[in-house]
Design a protein around this motif. Structure first.
Motif, PDB file in Angstrom:
ATOM      1  N   SER A 209       0.825  -1.201   0.000  1.00 49.17           N
ATOM      2  CA  SER A 209       0.000   0.000   0.000  1.00 49.17           C
ATOM      3  C   SER A 209       0.862   1.256   0.000  1.00 49.17           C
ATOM      4  O   SER A 209       0.578   2.224  -0.719  1.00 49.17           O
ATOM      5  N   LEU A 210       1.935   1.247   0.799  1.00 47.72           N
ATOM      6  CA  LEU A 210       2.829   2.398   0.839  1.00 47.72           C
ATOM      7  C   LEU A 210       3.492   2.622  -0.514  1.00 47.72           C
ATOM      8  O   LEU A 210       3.526   3.759  -1.020  1.00 47.72           O
ATOM      9  N   LEU A 211       4.021   1.565  -1.114  1.00 51.92           N
ATOM     10  CA  LEU A 211       4.668   1.706  -2.412  1.00 51.92           C
ATOM     11  C   LEU A 211       3.675   2.164  -3.485  1.00 51.92           C
ATOM     12  O   LEU A 211       4.014   2.984  -4.346  1.00 51.92           O
ATOM     13  N   THR A 212       2.465   1.649  -3.418  1.00 56.51           N
ATOM     14  CA  THR A 212       1.451   2.065  -4.390  1.00 56.51           C
ATOM     15  C   THR A 212       1.196   3.563  -4.315  1.00 56.51           C
ATOM     16  O   THR A 212       1.177   4.257  -5.344  1.00 56.51           O
ATOM     17  N   LEU A 213       1.023   4.078  -3.114  1.00 57.32           N
ATOM     18  CA  LEU A 213       0.763   5.504  -2.952  1.00 57.32           C
ATOM     19  C   LEU A 213       1.980   6.339  -3.357  1.00 57.32           C
ATOM     20  O   LEU A 213       1.839   7.388  -3.994  1.00 57.32           O
ATOM     21  N   LEU A 214       3.176   5.883  -2.999  1.00 58.41           N
ATOM     22  CA  LEU A 214       4.385   6.630  -3.358  1.00 58.41           C
ATOM     23  C   LEU A 214       4.575   6.678  -4.875  1.00 58.41           C
ATOM     24  O   LEU A 214       4.944   7.715  -5.432  1.00 58.41           O
ATOM     25  N   VAL A 231       0.393   9.554   2.732  1.00 60.66           N
ATOM     26  CA  VAL A 231       1.333   8.465   3.017  1.00 60.66           C
ATOM     27  C   VAL A 231       1.916   8.523   4.424  1.00 60.66           C
ATOM     28  O   VAL A 231       2.571   7.564   4.850  1.00 60.66           O
ATOM     29  N   ALA A 232       1.717   9.622   5.129  1.00 57.99           N
ATOM     30  CA  ALA A 232       2.326   9.768   6.461  1.00 57.99           C
ATOM     31  C   ALA A 232       2.001   8.594   7.390  1.00 57.99           C
ATOM     32  O   ALA A 232       2.905   8.063   8.057  1.00 57.99           O
ATOM     33  N   TYR A 237       3.990   3.633   9.865  1.00 55.92           N
ATOM     34  CA  TYR A 237       3.748   2.221  10.155  1.00 55.92           C
ATOM     35  C   TYR A 237       4.939   1.376   9.721  1.00 55.92           C
ATOM     36  O   TYR A 237       5.368   0.468  10.442  1.00 55.92           O
ATOM     37  N   ALA A 238       5.491   1.669   8.551  1.00 54.97           N
ATOM     38  CA  ALA A 238       6.592   0.861   8.023  1.00 54.97           C
ATOM     39  C   ALA A 238       7.908   1.156   8.734  1.00 54.97           C
ATOM     40  O   ALA A 238       8.665   0.245   9.077  1.00 54.97           O
TER      41      ALA A 238
END
Length: 322
Positions: A209-214, A231-232, A237-238
């Motif tokens: 999910s993080l990579l998708t948003l980035l 993304v904050a 979280y990561a």
């Protein structure tokens, strides 16, 4: 919005760690203090975070329901449909592809989006369709990574013009269409590769999910300061309290705050300090590439499925005590 930020803080503290919650607060203050309380992006960020957490716990219908609500507020959460859907398919590998259980979450998502959109069309057709026209017709915004490529092209003899349209400062150049196509190709390739990594078990649903948003932010034609709010929670979280995350994303946050509101005084200021935009966007691109490289080198692990299902094997008494 301050209350919503507090809710995200306590959710991260409850479902991740105190350091993750503190990191989120730090990113929000450093990078989004000028935008967080003035926009509703925090609401969408809260909904997307809740959707991913519920998906990690295999609460698919509720997860997709929250994601649908987020999509109806902002377009970008729709990009998280594949990560959630992949996670659900990986959990239900034993069932048939035609099984409703495999697609129940997606069905809920589509039903909510279609229902609310249909109701909105009944009330006002024009104002329901205008956001879609607005989204697809927007030119390259001055802070986006494609805009930095257009800016670099101006040194190679391709004239660059600035124009204020769609409530933002945009760039126009003979290279705009070519760079737009290139960014679209990179966007599609980056997302497909991320989804493949998740399907292979190399990354969990949170990292996917993080990579998708980035990738959406870096390869997209618009990158407004408030996008950092999206993304904050996932960066916190990561990375939690890891110094590499704090330094890298903290630098992105600091540069974003310098750009807005301090550089956004007038066009001469923006042109003079535009290298700051270039550095910020290159740093975001580097973060994406490093994360993809690290994910590629990961071994296939079942823990990367990140779906909380009961263990088939009963635990021993010693394991239970631990």
């Amino acid at each position: 919005m301050a209350v919503v930020a507090g809710v995200i803080y306590f959710v991260l503290k409850r479902y991740r760690s105190t350091t993750a919650a503190i990191a989120f607060a730090a990113y929000l203050v450093i990078g989004s203090w000028a935008t967080a309380e003035g926009r509703f992006d925090l609401v969408t960020a809260a909904l997307t975070l809740g959707a991913v957490i519920l998906a990690a716990k295999a609460r698919w219908k509720w997860a997709f329901a929250l994601l649908a609500l987020g999509t109806l507020l902002k377009f970008y959460p729709v990009a998280l449909v594949p990560p959630l859907l992949i996670a659900q398919q990986m959990q239900d590998k034993s069932s048939k592809w035609t099984s409703w259980h495999r697609w129940s979450g997606l069905g809920v998502f589509l039903a909510i989006c279609a229902g609310v959109t249909a109701f909105s069309l009944v009330l006002n057709v024009a104002d329901t369709l205008n956001p879609f026209r607005y989204f697809f017709a927007r030119p390259i915004q001055v802070e986006s990574f494609p805009a930095t490529l257009v800016w670099l092209g101006s040194f190679a003899g391709y004239p660059l013009q600035y124009e204020f349209t769609f409530q933002s400062l945009n760039v126009v150049s003979p290279l705009s269409s070519k760079i737009g196509v290139l960014s679209s190709v990179c966007l599609a390739a980056g997302l497909l590769y991320t989804f493949w990594l998740q399907w292979r078990g190399k990354i969990d649903i949170y990292m996917s999910s993080l990579l998708t948003l980035l990738i959406v932010m870096v390869a997209g034609k618009v990158l407004s300061p408030q996008y950092l709010i999206w993304v904050a929670p996932f960066v916190a979280y990561a990375g939690k309290g890891n110094w590499k995350w704090l330094v890298s994303w903290g630098s992105v946050a600091v540069l974003t705050t310098i750009i807005f509101p301090f550089v956004y005084v007038d066009l001469p200021h923006i042109i003079k300090y535009y290298p700051l935009v270039l550095v910020r966007d290159l740093l975001m691109l580097a973060i994406v590439l490093v994360l993809l490289y690290a994910a590629t080198r990961n071994r296939l692990t079942s823990t990367n499925l990140q779906v909380s299902v009961p263990d088939i094997k009963p635990k021993s008494s010693e394991e239970t005590k631990e």
